[in-house]
Every structure is written in C-alpha cells, then in structure tokens.
Design an enzyme around this catalytic site. Structure first.
Site, short mmCIF file in Angstrom:
data_model
loop_
_atom_site.label_atom_id
_atom_site.label_comp_id
_atom_site.label_asym_id
_atom_site.label_seq_id
_atom_site.Cartn_x
_atom_site.Cartn_y
_atom_site.Cartn_z
N LEU A 1 6.71 3.31 1.43
CA LEU A 1 7.61 2.17 1.57
C LEU A 1 8.67 2.38 2.64
O LEU A 1 9.17 3.49 2.84
CB LEU A 1 8.30 1.89 0.23
CG LEU A 1 7.37 1.57 -0.95
CD1 LEU A 1 8.21 1.28 -2.20
CD2 LEU A 1 6.44 0.41 -0.65
N GLN B 1 -10.49 -2.87 1.98
CA GLN B 1 -10.02 -3.53 3.20
C GLN B 1 -10.08 -2.61 4.42
O GLN B 1 -9.67 -3.00 5.51
CB GLN B 1 -8.62 -4.12 3.01
CG GLN B 1 -7.51 -3.11 2.87
CD GLN B 1 -6.21 -3.76 2.45
OE1 GLN B 1 -6.09 -4.27 1.34
NE2 GLN B 1 -5.23 -3.78 3.33
N VAL C 1 10.84 -7.06 9.46
CA VAL C 1 11.97 -6.14 9.60
C VAL C 1 11.60 -5.13 10.69
O VAL C 1 10.48 -4.59 10.70
CB VAL C 1 12.27 -5.43 8.26
CG1 VAL C 1 13.40 -4.41 8.45
CG2 VAL C 1 12.64 -6.45 7.20
N HIS D 1 9.19 -3.37 3.34
CA HIS D 1 8.75 -3.57 1.96
C HIS D 1 9.94 -3.88 1.05
O HIS D 1 9.88 -4.75 0.19
CB HIS D 1 8.09 -2.30 1.42
CG HIS D 1 6.84 -1.87 2.13
ND1 HIS D 1 6.76 -0.70 2.85
CD2 HIS D 1 5.61 -2.44 2.22
CE1 HIS D 1 5.55 -0.56 3.34
NE2 HIS D 1 4.82 -1.60 2.99
N MET E 1 0.84 -1.20 0.00
CA MET E 1 0.00 0.00 0.00
C MET E 1 0.88 1.25 0.00
O MET E 1 0.41 2.35 0.28
CB MET E 1 -0.94 0.00 1.21
CG MET E 1 -1.92 -1.18 1.17
SD MET E 1 -3.44 -0.90 2.06
CE MET E 1 -2.85 -0.65 3.71
N ARG F 1 5.78 -11.48 6.96
CA ARG F 1 5.14 -12.16 8.11
C ARG F 1 4.62 -11.17 9.14
O ARG F 1 3.99 -11.56 10.10
CB ARG F 1 6.12 -13.13 8.76
CG ARG F 1 6.33 -14.35 7.93
CD ARG F 1 7.16 -15.38 8.69
NE ARG F 1 7.99 -16.08 7.74
CZ ARG F 1 9.30 -16.25 7.84
NH1 ARG F 1 9.95 -15.81 8.88
NH2 ARG F 1 9.97 -16.88 6.90
N LYS F 2 4.93 -9.91 8.95
CA LYS F 2 4.35 -8.87 9.79
C LYS F 2 2.82 -9.03 9.82
O LYS F 2 2.18 -8.88 10.84
CB LYS F 2 4.76 -7.51 9.24
CG LYS F 2 3.93 -6.33 9.67
CD LYS F 2 4.50 -5.74 10.92
CE LYS F 2 3.68 -4.60 11.49
NZ LYS F 2 2.69 -4.00 10.68
N GLN G 1 -2.76 -12.46 7.25
CA GLN G 1 -2.95 -12.17 5.82
C GLN G 1 -2.17 -13.18 4.97
O GLN G 1 -2.71 -13.74 4.01
CB GLN G 1 -2.47 -10.75 5.55
CG GLN G 1 -2.24 -10.42 4.09
CD GLN G 1 -1.86 -8.96 3.90
OE1 GLN G 1 -2.70 -8.09 4.00
NE2 GLN G 1 -0.60 -8.69 3.62
N SER H 1 4.04 1.36 7.90
CA SER H 1 3.71 2.70 7.39
C SER H 1 2.94 3.46 8.45
O SER H 1 3.03 4.69 8.54
CB SER H 1 2.88 2.58 6.11
OG SER H 1 3.53 1.74 5.19
P1 AMP Z 1 1.44 -2.88 3.49
O1 AMP Z 1 2.00 -1.84 2.59
O2 AMP Z 1 1.44 -2.51 4.94
O3 AMP Z 1 0.12 -3.44 3.01
O4 AMP Z 1 2.44 -4.11 3.41
C1 AMP Z 1 2.81 -4.67 2.17
C2 AMP Z 1 3.62 -5.92 2.42
O5 AMP Z 1 4.78 -5.59 3.17
C3 AMP Z 1 2.86 -6.98 3.23
O6 AMP Z 1 3.17 -8.26 2.72
C4 AMP Z 1 3.42 -6.78 4.62
O7 AMP Z 1 3.35 -7.94 5.42
C5 AMP Z 1 4.86 -6.42 4.31
N1 AMP Z 1 5.46 -5.71 5.43
C6 AMP Z 1 4.98 -4.61 6.06
N2 AMP Z 1 5.77 -4.27 7.10
C7 AMP Z 1 6.76 -5.20 7.14
C8 AMP Z 1 7.89 -5.42 7.99
N3 AMP Z 1 8.15 -4.63 9.01
N4 AMP Z 1 8.69 -6.47 7.73
C9 AMP Z 1 8.43 -7.30 6.69
N5 AMP Z 1 7.38 -7.15 5.85
C10 AMP Z 1 6.56 -6.12 6.07
#
Ligand code: AMP
Length: 284
Positions: A36, A64, A179, A40, A33, A151-152, A156, A189
C-alpha cells in the site's frame, strides 16, 4: 490504535459482512493488491466517508497476470500494509490466499468485451477478464454497497462501472483522483522495481501528460496532433519504450478524432523492465 482484523476465508468474510448488513450498515470495499501507498490510502479515506463499515481487500490476483508478467515478483508486505492501515481503523482486511479464491475446479469467469480490447487490453488480452472476475467475487464475498477505485487505472474503473451496470450488481462504483509523488510520478506499487536512473526517467510519463493537457488548453483538440506531440515527448527519454499512447472517449473508451466531450489520454510505457501507466482527462 490496533492492527485491523484480518480475514482469510471467503466464508468468514461473508459471514462478517452479513452481520453488518443485518445491522443495516452500509459496507464500502477498497480492492487492492497490497504494498500500500498513499494512493491506496486515499481510497480508504474516501471509503470511510461513504459507509459505516470499511473493508480493504489485499489479494495479488493471479488471473489478471499473463504467464510472462510479474506475478511472482509483484511486491508483497502484508505486515507493513496492516501497519499503514492502523490509523484508518478499518473494520477488516480481507486477505485470502489464492486457493481460498480459486478453489479446485474453479471454472467461471466474467469477460468484459469491447472496453477490454483497447488501451491496456490490446497488450494484455486476458487482463481485464481476470480483473472483472476477481472484482465480482470480491463484491459478492464482501456484500459491499459501494466500492472505491483509483483513476490511475482508468480503463479498469470504467470496465468495472460497466460491469456493475450490466450485471445489476447494486454496487456504487466511485472513482478517485490519481495521487502523485512530488515530482509528478503517479504512485504505484510497481515503482518499487525502478532503479534510481529509471525512477528519474519515469517522470516522462507525467511530463508528457502535462504537455498534452497544456496543448489541449491552448486549443489543440485534434487527437492525431496531440498524440504526435506526446510520442515526440516520450521519444526523448532513452529509457522509455512506448506500449501505447492514445486518446479515447472517457466514458466508452471508443476511438475519437477530436476532443468534443471528456476524453481520456492514457499511456503505457516500459521504463527498463517495468511497465508503467498513467493518464489524464481532457475536458472541453
Ligand atoms: P492496485 O493495488 O495497484 O491493484 O490498486 C488498487 C486500487 O488503488 C485501484 O483502484 C487503483 O486504481 C488504486 N490506485 C493505485 N495507485 C493509485 C494512485 N497513485 N492514486 C490513486 N489510486 C491509485
């Protein structure tokens, strides 16, 4: 190094993917989303190692978000995101607008069932329907062979894995580690919403998971005992308000009373107005 190609139209995106497919290229997708961060970017790096063509999608998916949630405030910075992607040399960024995706009279949704009713799904009853629908659309538009998730968002990830199997999508779903910032806070984010005081308080999520992990390693396998300690730990932080903390089977997300196989300890906590999630896996 130049900024990535940006594609807004689903039709153009699919034509681009078809060209790559015709050249027998393996396509990887990283759905995001936007806004970044290093979490990401770790997925993008993984995608580069898995495929010939790497696509990143940036789309704040309205379906969502519930009406009372943060869709309008969700941080957006397409220009900044494109800059961050420059070193990764991705093949294209798919950044559609809402009407590109949810055209007039859009009327077809994917509804995950049991796995979407627990953990976050119990508090956000329409969330995973929106997630599954957009992910299926992104898979179909980008024709990806592999998709990389963090895996955050563990629930999902497992729901998408299930959907890919159930619907024979022929997409490998890859999960990557969380991370974290130096002090342990999972990158998100939404961390941008936190005031300095809340940012300090938010450390309690990871600290609590560390506590659960260490008690588990010392031999405590009963979920009730572990959850009580987790609640006590979260309760000590005045700015934190628990949505849930739970331990479930890591694959099915079904309830368990003791940890005999890989289990997910997941929590969602409001710090001020910001809802944060985090998790760890307990492996016997
Ligand atoms: P989002 O932009 O929050 O929808 O996340 C997009 C993707 O990035 C999803 O697969 C999240 O699980 C992953 N993601 C978000 N934050 C982290 C993080 N801290 N470490 C690893 N993956 C992440």
């Amino acid at each position: 190094m130049k900024k990535p190609l940006v594609i807004a139209s689903p039709k153009e995106m699919r034509d681009f993917a078809r060209t790559k497919q015709a050249q027998s290229m393996r396509i990887a997708l990283v759905p995001t989303m936007g806004f970044l961060h290093q979490g990401h970017l770790s997925l993008v790096e993984k995608a580069k190692s898995l495929a010939d063509t790497v696509l990143v999608s940036i789309f704040v998916n309205p379906t969502q978000f519930a009406p009372n949630e943060d869709l309008d405030e969700y941080p957006r910075d397409l220009e900044g995101d494109l800059q961050k992607l420059v070193p990764y040399n991705v093949d294209a960024v798919f950044a559609p607008s809402v009407h590109n995706i949810y055209a007039n009279h859009f009327d077809t949704y994917v509804t995950p069932e049991h796995m979407a009713q627990t953990l976050c799904g119990a508090f956000r009853p329409t969330h995973f329907r929106g997630v599954a629908t957009i992910v299926l659309l992104l898979f179909r538009i980008t024709l990806c062979n592999v998709a990389v998730f963090g895996r955050k968002d563990f629930q999902q990830l497992q729901i998408i894995r299930r959907m890919a199997k159930d619907l024979w999508l022929d997409v490998d779903v890859v999960g990557m580690p969380i991370v974290r910032e130096n002090d342990g806070l999972a990158m998100s984010s939404r961390n941008a919403y936190l005031s300095p005081k809340e940012r300090q308080a938010a450390r309690v999520l990871n600290k609590t998971l560390d506590l659960v992990q260490s008690l588990f390693e010392k031999g405590e396998h009963l979920t009730e005992a572990l959850l009580q300690k987790a609640k006590d730990s979260l309760g000590k932080e005045p700015l934190a308000q628990i949505d849930y903390v739970n331990i479930v089977d890591a694959n099915t997300l079904a309830p368990i009373t003791s940890v005999e196989e890989d289990a997910l300890c997941a929590l969602a906590v409001h710090v001020g107005k910001t809802r944060l999630i985090d998790n760890c896996v307990l492996s016997p």
